[in-house]
Design a protein around this motif. Structure first.
Motif, short mmCIF file in Angstrom:
data_model
loop_
_atom_site.label_atom_id
_atom_site.label_comp_id
_atom_site.label_asym_id
_atom_site.label_seq_id
_atom_site.Cartn_x
_atom_site.Cartn_y
_atom_site.Cartn_z
N ALA A 1 36.97 -38.76 -14.62
CA ALA A 1 37.57 -37.83 -13.64
C ALA A 1 37.95 -36.57 -14.60
O ALA A 1 38.53 -36.73 -15.48
N GLU A 2 37.53 -35.34 -13.72
CA GLU A 2 37.65 -34.14 -14.27
C GLU A 2 39.23 -33.67 -14.30
O GLU A 2 39.93 -33.99 -13.17
N TYR A 3 39.62 -32.92 -15.20
CA TYR A 3 41.18 -32.87 -15.03
C TYR A 3 41.40 -31.90 -13.83
O TYR A 3 42.52 -32.01 -13.12
N THR A 4 40.53 -31.21 -13.56
CA THR A 4 40.60 -30.28 -12.33
C THR A 4 40.66 -31.02 -10.81
O THR A 4 40.83 -30.41 -9.92
N GLN A 5 39.95 -32.16 -10.91
CA GLN A 5 39.85 -32.93 -9.99
C GLN A 5 41.09 -33.72 -9.52
O GLN A 5 41.24 -34.36 -8.42
N ILE A 6 41.99 -34.16 -10.55
CA ILE A 6 42.89 -35.01 -10.45
C ILE A 6 44.11 -34.20 -9.73
O ILE A 6 44.77 -33.19 -9.95
N THR A 7 44.51 -34.86 -8.59
CA THR A 7 45.73 -34.27 -7.73
C THR A 7 46.91 -34.95 -7.62
O THR A 7 47.97 -34.20 -7.64
N ASP A 8 46.88 -36.26 -7.99
CA ASP A 8 48.13 -37.15 -7.84
C ASP A 8 47.92 -38.29 -8.85
O ASP A 8 46.91 -38.79 -8.88
N ILE A 9 48.99 -38.69 -9.33
CA ILE A 9 49.09 -39.76 -10.20
C ILE A 9 50.10 -40.57 -9.93
O ILE A 9 51.43 -40.19 -9.89
N ARG A 10 50.05 -41.89 -9.46
CA ARG A 10 51.01 -43.00 -9.36
C ARG A 10 51.13 -44.04 -10.30
O ARG A 10 49.79 -44.56 -10.36
N VAL A 11 52.38 -44.28 -11.07
CA VAL A 11 52.16 -45.25 -12.02
C VAL A 11 53.42 -46.18 -11.56
O VAL A 11 54.34 -45.67 -11.18
#
Length: 129
Positions: free
Chosen positions: A107-117
């Motif tokens: 995943a490109e950093y520009t494509q990451i919009t949300d991270i849930r941990v």
């Protein structure tokens, strides 16, 4: 992981890692305990509670149940350590899964919009994941 095949020209590797060392060693320890120590503990516990004739027939149950479970836990932790590799680069996140056949997801950093941990206390404090 073969980083030379994954990294693009001009991309820098920031970190390369696999599953948590605490998770790995905890799983190894549980597997070894189930294989080696638990059957003898179960043998002593059963012989205290039941007469000798009955306890002698029940003793192998500790070996039959705990040994395969211990082997599965042991082999799974070794597999996860070898088969799951992660790579953080200057441009993206790369995950490689598998030993014999591999699947790579990035995943490109520009494509990451949300991270849930989500972590439970056991994972966070004991396993360090």
């Amino acid at each position: 992981m073969k980083t030379e095949f994954i990294v693009r020209p001009g991309e820098k590797v920031i970190r390369e890692f696999t599953i948590s060392p605490r998770y790995f060693w905890f799983s190894i320890t549980i597997g070894v305990l189930l294989i080696v120590i638990f059957p003898f503990f179960a043998q002593g516990f059963v012989s205290l509670l039941l007469p000798n004739q009955i306890s002698r027939s029940i003793i192998p149950i500790g070996f039959v149940i705990s040994t395969p479970i211990g082997l599965i836990i042991l082999l799974q932790s070794l597999y996860l350590r070898a088969a799951r590799q992660y790579l953080l680069t200057s441009e993206r996140v790369v995950e490689t899964i598998g030993l014999f056949s591999q699947r790579t997801v990035n995943a490109e950093y520009t494509q990451i919009t949300d991270i849930r941990v989500t972590q439970d206390p056991f994972e966070r404090f004991i396993l360090g994941t």
